[in-house]
Design a protein around this motif. Structure first.
Motif: not given
Length: 139
Positions: A53-58, A60-62, A69-72
């Motif tokens: 959830v934190g990785a996806v939530g990033n 929203a912050t930009g 690709a790294v965060f996904i």
């Protein structure tokens, strides 16, 4: 000298049954004298579900827009760990009298939801790239 009477530094063991070293049985419902059993698999699944959830939530912050690709990939990896760990925790929760079963269920659902969200995000990105390629005439 008596051995094991509690006065010579060695605790007395009279009347205490020896255990075979196996897992402790689950306490009876309402029994507050025994410590609550721990379901470490539930803790692990909850940790990785929150990581996903934190990785996806990033996004929203930009912050994640610098290298999406790294965060996904991080979100998918955390979700793929949270789902099986959650299933293990659900099975262990049955044995432990329900300890951690709620966290495990939430972790499983969150893992699947994050995977679905990542899949939709990747499909949207592929659709945008294909749409821009069609508009510009590039093949």
């Amino acid at each position: 000298m008596e051995h094991g009477n509690g006065t010579d530094g060695i605790p007395a063991t009279d009347g205490i049954p020896a255990t075979a070293g196996g897992p402790e049985p689950a306490p009876a419902p309402g029994d507050t004298s025994a410590p609550a059993p721990r379901n470490r698999a539930a803790t692990v699944s909850g940790f990785f579900a929150l990581g996903a959830v934190g990785a996806v939530g990033n996004f929203a912050t930009g912050i994640a827009l610098m290298n999406p690709a790294v965060f996904i990939a991080l979100a998918v990896l955390c979700a793929l760990i949270a789902i099986p760990a959650g299933h293990v925790a659900r099975f262990r929760g049955k044995r432990l009298g329900g300890a951690g079963r709620g966290v495990a269920l939430v972790s499983i659902l969150t893992g699947w939801l994050v995977l679905l969200l990542c899949l939709l995000g990747v499909l949207a990105l592929v659709g945008l790239v294909a749409g821009f390629a069609a508009l510009t005439g590039a093949t």
